[in-house]
Design an enzyme around this catalytic site. Structure first.
Site, PDB file in Angstrom:
ATOM      1  N   LYS A 177       0.853  -1.182   0.000  1.00 16.94           N
ATOM      2  CA  LYS A 177       0.000   0.000   0.000  1.00 16.94           C
ATOM      3  C   LYS A 177       0.892   1.235   0.000  1.00 16.94           C
ATOM      4  O   LYS A 177       1.931   1.261   0.678  1.00 16.94           O
ATOM      5  CB  LYS A 177      -0.904  -0.025   1.232  1.00 16.94           C
ATOM      6  CG  LYS A 177      -1.922   1.103   1.324  1.00 16.94           C
ATOM      7  CD  LYS A 177      -2.791   0.899   2.555  1.00 16.94           C
ATOM      8  CE  LYS A 177      -3.794   2.003   2.747  1.00 16.94           C
ATOM      9  NZ  LYS A 177      -4.638   1.781   3.956  1.00 16.94           N
ATOM     10  N   SER A 236     -10.016   0.317   7.312  1.00 17.69           N
ATOM     11  CA  SER A 236      -9.434   0.413   5.976  1.00 17.69           C
ATOM     12  C   SER A 236      -8.972  -0.899   5.356  1.00 17.69           C
ATOM     13  O   SER A 236      -8.552  -0.916   4.197  1.00 17.69           O
ATOM     14  CB  SER A 236      -8.261   1.400   5.986  1.00 17.69           C
ATOM     15  OG  SER A 236      -8.732   2.706   6.165  1.00 17.69           O
ATOM     16  N   SER A 281      -9.293   2.743   3.227  1.00 23.83           N
ATOM     17  CA  SER A 281      -8.281   3.415   2.441  1.00 23.83           C
ATOM     18  C   SER A 281      -7.420   2.457   1.610  1.00 23.83           C
ATOM     19  O   SER A 281      -6.645   2.893   0.770  1.00 23.83           O
ATOM     20  CB  SER A 281      -7.374   4.243   3.352  1.00 23.83           C
ATOM     21  OG  SER A 281      -6.661   3.436   4.260  1.00 23.83           O
TER      22      SER A 281
END
Length: 474
Positions: free
Chosen positions: A75, A174, A150
């Protein structure tokens, strides 16, 4: 190996092919890169591509681990020495990491080949992934909708079968939010199960942790075996597991006491298709022999208020650090309007406000601990609305008043388990009439990922989802 079958393998399956020399790590990387080239222009999930890094890994020789040779993505909030990390922010569009995080190193030690980074909203602040820097990440099931956030890039990439498992992180939902929106499996581990250093001892006041999104339960369990455990800077540690998490996947969960609710923690009614899906899953669980009872915890404080205070303070620090680094005040050319507004709100608050938010988080946590004295698992919807459409949350609007009401309706249930530190997972068990995934969230006591892996594996067997593919894979 017929590469058309690549997408039907989970990470452990691909690693087994490498181990048996039926395919090479280079061939798997080539396939992942080819799939990125094919589908990423439509979904915009892989925003930093460093294929040369993965090639150097393979040429050097990958470590022997449970995922040796498996393509992998970080990520774009985590750091890997020599690669670009932007945190979704315009000011950091050319930032190159000068060291590697503890978690990223543990992923490397597990044998994966890291070939890029997935999209995140700026600083991971939103439950959709639509940064100004990179643009929106789209849902593989319907390109007009968000893949969640996210960890939206990771979820979209896994759902689109660019790869079977990818790094994700969760400070208020997230991992679970994009897992639900994109139809993949996502487990948030117990607080402090996985390392967050070396630069920090905890994230968002202990709310945030890292793990993965995957197409199979066993990949999540095996990766947790590979990466969990404290580091020298850990301020506290999670209870050690009784046995490897992967072994739990093979165990019968027994007869669990499962509480469920089809309502928002605020007591509000939710999307009717999601509510119906929760009840249908509750019936499925009862049919599997579990004791199922409709009831829900009562929260001692409003988790949204707690989150806004804690997250704003952390955002303000991130903006200050940028100002110190670049020697000037930050403007909306550097950060999105939402980020600057959040930082500004923190400047208006006091240290007492921050401590009050921590106390409210503790009160929520204590209430949940007491609730779980009489049940093993809580089932509730991961999201209380279907995946949002692209553009519903506008972080560059001069009027941000639309955001809080949407968040209250969309993600009211995820953050309480960040506050309590309990493990929670989103399992892709339902789809609505429009073909969008509806994840079901299951939470357990602190330290008890074992129960969730057992139950997740049972549900995966009863209602398999691995071969249910989004239209983009056609």
């Amino acid at each position: 190996m017929a590469f058309k079958e690549y997408g039907s393998y989970d990470g452990m399956g691909l690693a087994d092919l490498v181990r048996k020399r039926q395919v090479s790590a280079r061939e798997l990387l080539d396939e992942a890169i080819a799939r990125t080239a094919k589908v990423d222009p439509q979904i915009n999930a892989v925003v930093v591509k460093h294929y040369d890094y993965a090639l150097r890994q393979i040429d050097k020789g990958l470590p022997a681990g449970p995922f040796t040779g498996v393509p992998f993505l970080l990520k774009d909030l985590d750091i890997l020495e020599g690669t670009r990390t932007t945190s979704g922010a315009s000011i950091y569009k050319d930032n190159v990491a000068d060291h590697t995080s503890t978690l990223a190193q543990r992923f490397l030690n597990a044998g994966v080949a890291i070939f890029g980074k997935t999209s995140s909203p700026e600083f991971g602040l939103m439950p959709t992934t639509e940064s100004r820097l990179f643009g929106p990440t789209r849902n593989p099931w319907n390109l007009q909708h968000s893949s969640g956030g996210s960890s939206g890039g990771a979820a979209a990439a896994v759902a689109a079968r660019i790869l079977p498992v990818a790094h994700a992180s969760d400070g208020g939902g997230s991992i679970r939010i994009p897992a639900s929106a994109s139809g993949v499996f996502g487990l948030k581990p117990t607080r402090a199960r996985n390392p967050i250093g070396p630069d920090r001892g905890e994230g968002w006041g202990g709310f945030s942790c890292g793990h993965v999104l995957s197409i199979s339960v066993r990949d999540s369990a095996a990766m947790l075996d590979a990466i969990h455990g404290p580091e020298p800077s850990s301020p506290y540690v999670a209870p050690p597991p009784e046995r490897p998490f992967l072994e739990e996947v093979e165990c019968d969960p027994g007869r669990l006491r499962i509480a469920f609710t089809d309502r928002s923690p605020y007591g509000d009614a939710i999307d009717p298709e999601i509510a119906a899906a929760v009840r249908e899953v509750a019936t499925l669980l009862a049919g599997l022999g579990h004791h199922v009872e409709e009831r829900a915890p009562v929260l001692a404080a409003d988790p949204a208020v707690v989150m806004s205070t804690i997250v704003a303070a952390n955002t303000a620090l991130s903006v200050r650090q940028a100002e110190q680094r670049f020697g000037r005040a930050m403007t909306d050319k550097d950060f999105e309007i939402l980020t600057l507004a959040s930082a500004n709100n923190a400047q208006k608050a006091t240290a007492t406000d921050y401590v009050a938010a921590q106390l409210n988080a503790f009160q929520i946590s204590r209430g949940l601990a007491m609730f779980f004295e009489s049940c093993d698992v809580l089932l509730c919807p991961t999201l209380c609305l279907p995946p949002l459409r692209i553009g519903e949350l506008n972080t560059m609007s001069n009027d941000l008043s639309h955001i809080a009401p949407i968040l209250r309706r969309y993600i009211p249930a995820t953050s309480m388990f960040n506050m309590s530190g309990q493990p929670a997972m989103s399992v892709p068990l339902a789809w609505n009439a429009a073909g969008l995934p509806l994840g079901m969230m299951f939470a357990a006591r602190s330290g008890d990922e074992a129960t969730l892996f057992r139950l997740g594996a049972q549900l995966e067997h009863e209602r398999p989802w691995k071969n249910k593919l989004p239209p983009i894979c056609a």
